[in-house]
Structure formats: C-alpha cells, structure tokens
Design an enzyme around this catalytic site. Sequence first.
Site, short mmCIF file in Angstrom:
data_model
loop_
_atom_site.label_atom_id
_atom_site.label_comp_id
_atom_site.label_asym_id
_atom_site.label_seq_id
_atom_site.Cartn_x
_atom_site.Cartn_y
_atom_site.Cartn_z
N ALA A 1 -9.61 6.06 4.29
CA ALA A 1 -9.46 7.21 5.20
C ALA A 1 -10.73 8.03 5.32
O ALA A 1 -11.44 8.25 4.34
CB ALA A 1 -8.30 8.13 4.78
N GLY A 2 -10.99 8.46 6.54
CA GLY A 2 -12.10 9.37 6.81
C GLY A 2 -13.37 8.72 7.30
O GLY A 2 -14.29 9.42 7.73
N ALA B 1 -9.46 2.05 9.85
CA ALA B 1 -8.74 1.68 11.07
C ALA B 1 -9.28 2.46 12.26
O ALA B 1 -9.82 1.89 13.20
CB ALA B 1 -7.24 1.92 10.90
N SER B 2 -9.13 3.78 12.22
CA SER B 2 -9.52 4.61 13.36
C SER B 2 -10.98 4.43 13.75
O SER B 2 -11.32 4.42 14.93
CB SER B 2 -9.26 6.09 13.05
OG SER B 2 -7.89 6.33 12.86
N LYS C 1 0.87 -1.17 0.00
CA LYS C 1 0.00 0.00 0.00
C LYS C 1 0.91 1.22 0.00
O LYS C 1 1.64 1.48 0.97
CB LYS C 1 -0.91 0.02 1.22
CG LYS C 1 -1.84 1.24 1.23
CD LYS C 1 -2.54 1.42 2.55
CE LYS C 1 -3.28 2.76 2.55
NZ LYS C 1 -3.76 3.13 3.90
N GLY D 1 -8.06 9.72 9.94
CA GLY D 1 -8.35 9.87 11.36
C GLY D 1 -9.37 10.93 11.72
O GLY D 1 -9.69 11.10 12.89
#
Length: 278
Positions: free
Chosen positions: A194-195, A216-217, A107, A168
Amino acid sequence: MLEIAGKKFDSHLIMGTGGATSQTLLEKALVASGTQLTTVAMRRFRAGNTPSTAGASNGAAGGESVFGLLNRLGIDVLPNTAGCRTAKDAILTAQLAREALGTNWVKLELIADDRTLLPDVVELVDTCEMLVANGFEVLAYTSDDPVVAKRLEDAGAAAVMPLGSPIGTGLGILNPHNIELICARASVPVLLDAGVGTTSDAALAMELGCSGVLLASAVNRCQDPVAMATAMRHAVEAGRLAAAAGRIPKRTHAQGALASSSFEGLASWDEDWAEEVL
C-alpha cells in the site's frame, strides 16, 4: 528468489487487481509486470466458480473472470479479506477461499476505517493466530509499527505486509525508518503493501530490506498501466540488487575532507617555469 511459506517465486513483485479499468488492460499489465502472485478480493468471487472454470462471473457478461484470467496466465491467486471489519468475517472469508479456490493462503485485511482503509491492528493479531491454528498461511496487511509486525510474526504469520502509506494514496513510504526496523527484526518475509505511487517508492522498499512489494493502484490507475507495470518490475529488481550490493555510508562531507580521486599525476604549478614564461 522470493520464498513465502516454502513456496518460491522468481518475481519479487506482487500485483493486485483492484482499480483495473478493463480485463484486457489488466492482463497486459500483469504480463508486463512479470508477477507470479496476484491478490484478489474474495468479494469478487461468486458461488459455482473454481480456479479453472471461473468463466463468466466476475468480468463482463459472458467474459472471463479475474480468477479464470489468472489461471490461464499461470499466476498464483492470493485471496484477500478486503472489506472485512471483524475477525468473524475475515475467518469466514478465508474459509470460503480455501473451499472455492483450493488454497490455504490468505492475505489478511481487517479494516478499521472506511475513509483511510487503515488496518485494525487490535483485531489483527488475534485473527492471524486463529487462522494459523486453522491451517492457513497468513500474509498480514498491517501498519508500519514494528511492534505489531513482530507480534504478527509471533502469531505465526507467513509474511508481514506493512503499509508505506494508506491504500490508494500514492504517498510512498512515509516512515522509511520503521519499515527498515521491521525488515531488520523479521525472520519472515516483509512485503511492502500500500501507498506505492511510482517506481522510486518500489525501489526504496527493496533498498530498505523488504523481500517484495505489493501494489495495485500505482499500475491500474495510472495513465499507462502496461508501461508502469514494466517500470515497476525493473524498479523492484533494481532496488533488490542495490540492497545486495550495499550502499556507501551517508556522510556530511567527503571522507577525510578529500576528493574521491587522488591528485597523483595531475599537472602542478612550477614557480620557476612560470617566472620565465611570464
């Protein structure tokens, strides 16, 4: 079925390990998510480890590393170049991953700004092309610019990974139109990266045409990671099914200004009868 670079996955949800508060909780969340592919920063790797022996290096002292955990769970590792700011750093990191983990998947992350963690799209395309020329299957983290996404595809990326919003932030998909454009024009998988803040964001990504979602977050930093991982699994599947089913067109009013149900069979007002009764 999600297919990337000829490899098939039953799950359309890709997990990240960043932000997990403990290895035990991470394991439970990964299992609950149903993921078969999880990304890990190569900066967490220490020399001497292999996917099967990565025993005590990256977790608590004397504990199992994240690489060992993924190997035990049968989850494929997707090494990433998080923290790299130049093509040279990213290529060296990818080469380390290939030697250490035995995978040519990477990645690609090239960060332009430490505060927002937004990608450096100027360096990104050239770096992708160089990695592909060196035999890597590149999954490229990029902005939500359809032009950049297309150039990454032309450079040989196995998948493009546009952000919904900065890493994040949990702001969701700030520019759904662009994500939809990227999906419509791409001939490689588009993975929202992301986001994502909650399940509606993940479902929307799939409804817009994404092949999968990486997060992830949203799981690792929430109040109940295991419950959220379960919810995200169902959200991604729901969004995928909805996209396949095809939503109704959006309208400013009911079609033909008529109700959705026919008036046939409904009670009607009889003036003659009303006069007799009243």
